[in-house]
Design a protein around this motif. Sequence first.
Motif, PDB file in Angstrom:
ATOM      1  N   ASP A  65      12.050   0.508  -3.261  1.00 53.99           N
ATOM      2  CA  ASP A  65      12.122  -0.939  -3.064  1.00 53.99           C
ATOM      3  C   ASP A  65      11.591  -1.677  -4.300  1.00 53.99           C
ATOM      4  N   MET A  66      10.497  -1.168  -4.869  1.00 55.89           N
ATOM      5  CA  MET A  66       9.937  -1.795  -6.069  1.00 55.89           C
ATOM      6  C   MET A  66      10.838  -1.568  -7.279  1.00 55.89           C
ATOM      7  N   GLN A  67      11.439  -0.375  -7.359  1.00 52.78           N
ATOM      8  CA  GLN A  67      12.348  -0.099  -8.467  1.00 52.78           C
ATOM      9  C   GLN A  67      13.578  -1.012  -8.417  1.00 52.78           C
ATOM     10  N   ALA A  68      13.897  -1.486  -7.206  1.00 55.83           N
ATOM     11  CA  ALA A  68      15.032  -2.397  -7.028  1.00 55.83           C
ATOM     12  C   ALA A  68      14.660  -3.838  -7.392  1.00 55.83           C
ATOM     13  N   GLY A  69      13.375  -4.042  -7.755  1.00 55.72           N
ATOM     14  CA  GLY A  69      12.957  -5.372  -8.212  1.00 55.72           C
ATOM     15  C   GLY A  69      12.105  -6.167  -7.245  1.00 55.72           C
ATOM     16  N   ASN A  70      11.769  -5.576  -6.097  1.00 54.97           N
ATOM     17  CA  ASN A  70      10.944  -6.292  -5.116  1.00 54.97           C
ATOM     18  C   ASN A  70       9.461  -6.080  -5.435  1.00 54.97           C
ATOM     19  N   LEU A  71       8.940  -6.968  -6.289  1.00 54.58           N
ATOM     20  CA  LEU A  71       7.571  -6.821  -6.787  1.00 54.58           C
ATOM     21  C   LEU A  71       6.723  -8.053  -6.496  1.00 54.58           C
ATOM     22  N   ASP A  72       7.066  -8.764  -5.455  1.00 50.58           N
ATOM     23  CA  ASP A  72       6.371 -10.011  -5.128  1.00 50.58           C
ATOM     24  C   ASP A  72       5.073  -9.734  -4.368  1.00 50.58           C
ATOM     25  N   TYR A  73       4.127  -9.078  -5.064  1.00 43.53           N
ATOM     26  CA  TYR A  73       2.845  -8.744  -4.454  1.00 43.53           C
ATOM     27  C   TYR A  73       1.703  -9.222  -5.341  1.00 43.53           C
ATOM     28  N   GLY A  74       0.587  -9.533  -4.707  1.00 41.91           N
ATOM     29  CA  GLY A  74      -0.594  -9.927  -5.457  1.00 41.91           C
ATOM     30  C   GLY A  74      -1.535  -8.761  -5.693  1.00 41.91           C
ATOM     31  N   ARG A  75      -1.356  -7.682  -4.925  1.00 42.10           N
ATOM     32  CA  ARG A  75      -2.206  -6.497  -5.055  1.00 42.10           C
ATOM     33  C   ARG A  75      -1.424  -5.278  -4.592  1.00 42.10           C
ATOM     34  N   VAL A  76      -1.520  -4.194  -5.344  1.00 43.31           N
ATOM     35  CA  VAL A  76      -0.923  -2.913  -4.946  1.00 43.31           C
ATOM     36  C   VAL A  76      -2.049  -1.894  -4.864  1.00 43.31           C
ATOM     37  N   ILE A  77      -2.126  -1.220  -3.736  1.00 40.41           N
ATOM     38  CA  ILE A  77      -3.197  -0.261  -3.453  1.00 40.41           C
ATOM     39  C   ILE A  77      -2.561   1.099  -3.155  1.00 40.41           C
ATOM     40  N   ALA A  78      -3.266   2.176  -3.463  1.00 40.42           N
ATOM     41  CA  ALA A  78      -2.719   3.515  -3.204  1.00 40.42           C
ATOM     42  C   ALA A  78      -3.822   4.500  -2.865  1.00 40.42           C
ATOM     43  N   THR A  79      -3.509   5.460  -2.002  1.00 45.30           N
ATOM     44  CA  THR A  79      -4.429   6.577  -1.788  1.00 45.30           C
ATOM     45  C   THR A  79      -4.278   7.514  -2.991  1.00 45.30           C
ATOM     46  N   PRO A  80      -5.326   8.276  -3.339  1.00 44.75           N
ATOM     47  CA  PRO A  80      -5.265   9.139  -4.529  1.00 44.75           C
ATOM     48  C   PRO A  80      -4.069  10.086  -4.547  1.00 44.75           C
ATOM     49  N   ASP A  81      -3.699  10.624  -3.393  1.00 46.09           N
ATOM     50  CA  ASP A  81      -2.603  11.588  -3.353  1.00 46.09           C
ATOM     51  C   ASP A  81      -1.230  10.968  -3.613  1.00 46.09           C
ATOM     52  N   MET A  82      -1.163   9.634  -3.642  1.00 46.32           N
ATOM     53  CA  MET A  82       0.116   8.954  -3.859  1.00 46.32           C
ATOM     54  C   MET A  82       0.343   8.577  -5.316  1.00 46.32           C
ATOM     55  N   MET A  83      -0.618   8.872  -6.195  1.00 45.74           N
ATOM     56  CA  MET A  83      -0.490   8.412  -7.577  1.00 45.74           C
ATOM     57  C   MET A  83       0.627   9.108  -8.347  1.00 45.74           C
ATOM     58  N   VAL A 134       0.838  -1.200   0.000  1.00 44.37           N
ATOM     59  CA  VAL A 134       0.000   0.000   0.000  1.00 44.37           C
ATOM     60  C   VAL A 134       0.877   1.256   0.000  1.00 44.37           C
ATOM     61  N   PHE A 135       0.559   2.162  -0.918  1.00 44.75           N
ATOM     62  CA  PHE A 135       1.200   3.474  -0.931  1.00 44.75           C
ATOM     63  C   PHE A 135       0.309   4.442  -0.169  1.00 44.75           C
ATOM     64  N   ALA A 136       0.781   4.855   0.990  1.00 47.75           N
ATOM     65  CA  ALA A 136      -0.015   5.766   1.828  1.00 47.75           C
ATOM     66  C   ALA A 136       0.892   6.407   2.873  1.00 47.75           C
ATOM     67  N   ARG A 137       0.408   7.501   3.457  1.00 48.28           N
ATOM     68  CA  ARG A 137       1.143   8.191   4.521  1.00 48.28           C
ATOM     69  C   ARG A 137       0.238   8.380   5.735  1.00 48.28           C
ATOM     70  N   ARG A 192       3.156  -4.555   3.317  1.00 49.42           N
ATOM     71  CA  ARG A 192       4.152  -3.493   3.217  1.00 49.42           C
ATOM     72  C   ARG A 192       3.442  -2.183   2.950  1.00 49.42           C
ATOM     73  N   VAL A 193       3.788  -1.148   3.673  1.00 45.30           N
ATOM     74  CA  VAL A 193       3.189   0.175   3.493  1.00 45.30           C
ATOM     75  C   VAL A 193       4.315   1.197   3.430  1.00 45.30           C
ATOM     76  N   GLY A 194       4.202   2.142   2.509  1.00 41.81           N
ATOM     77  CA  GLY A 194       5.249   3.144   2.407  1.00 41.81           C
ATOM     78  C   GLY A 194       4.927   4.192   1.358  1.00 41.81           C
ATOM     79  N   ALA A 195       5.933   5.006   1.058  1.00 41.66           N
ATOM     80  CA  ALA A 195       5.789   6.056   0.055  1.00 41.66           C
ATOM     81  C   ALA A 195       7.029   5.994  -0.854  1.00 41.66           C
ATOM     82  N   GLU A 196       7.929   6.998  -0.721  1.00 44.96           N
ATOM     83  CA  GLU A 196       9.143   6.976  -1.546  1.00 44.96           C
ATOM     84  C   GLU A 196       9.995   5.737  -1.271  1.00 44.96           C
ATOM     85  N   ASP A 197      10.001   5.292  -0.020  1.00 48.84           N
ATOM     86  CA  ASP A 197      10.792   4.105   0.321  1.00 48.84           C
ATOM     87  C   ASP A 197      10.259   2.851  -0.376  1.00 48.84           C
TER      88      ASP A 197
END
Length: 233
Positions: A104-122, A78-81, A95-100
């Motif tokens: 982490d995902m840009q480094a290749g850690n994409l082992d998720y079944g669902r990614v959720i975000a608040t509108p302000d994080m898009m 989840v992308f949220a603050r 896992r919950v975070g923002a820039e961090d």
Amino acid sequence: MTKLTKKQKSLAEKLGDNQKLYGVDEAIQLLKDLKSAKFDESLEVSLNLGVDPRHADQMVRGMVTLPAGTGKDVKVAVFARGDKAEAALAAGADRVGAEDLLEDMQAGNLDYGRVIATPDMMGIVGRLGKLLGPKGLMPNPKLGTVTPNVADAVKAAKAGQIEFRVEKAGIIHGGIGKLSFSNEQLRANFDAFVDAIVKAKPAGAKGKYVRKVGLSSSMGPGLKVDSAQVYGS
């Protein structure tokens, strides 16, 4: 001529005519009877639809909650603050975070079944389009994965909510549980999955909408289901 093993002979006898149309309950029971793998196989449904998804008015996509769950542990990011981040963690997000989390995902850690975000994080999530898009993980407001109610979205993902999306050939596939589920649970999941797709019939669909229905298990055969048993066909 190759000799058939006892198991192959038994399988052939049980299947008989490979053009046969099975009832839903009959197909579920037969796939259970034919189970040969040592692991808990998944039950999968496929539907051939009368649509051409290259046209925007014939796209079929959405979410459905399987009443008996999927039998899988879905990892959710989840992308949220702030308060939203705390709510997502309390709801069971892995896992919950923002820039961090972005890094982490840009480094290749994409082992998720669902990614959720608040509108302000898009604004942040948008930078992951090339990574998340091909995996079908890009948060989308239409699917309820871009939402201020991240806690509800996390709970839904964990409870057995799955996404469906038609492929180029007009086919939708979906896992609807495990063979260890009761027949009643699998039938309830089947009905929920098919009903959601029937309700998602696009305006541009012409002629017969649900054309073919099939059920299969991870290691088992594919069985043709009588589409007359499927609503709206």
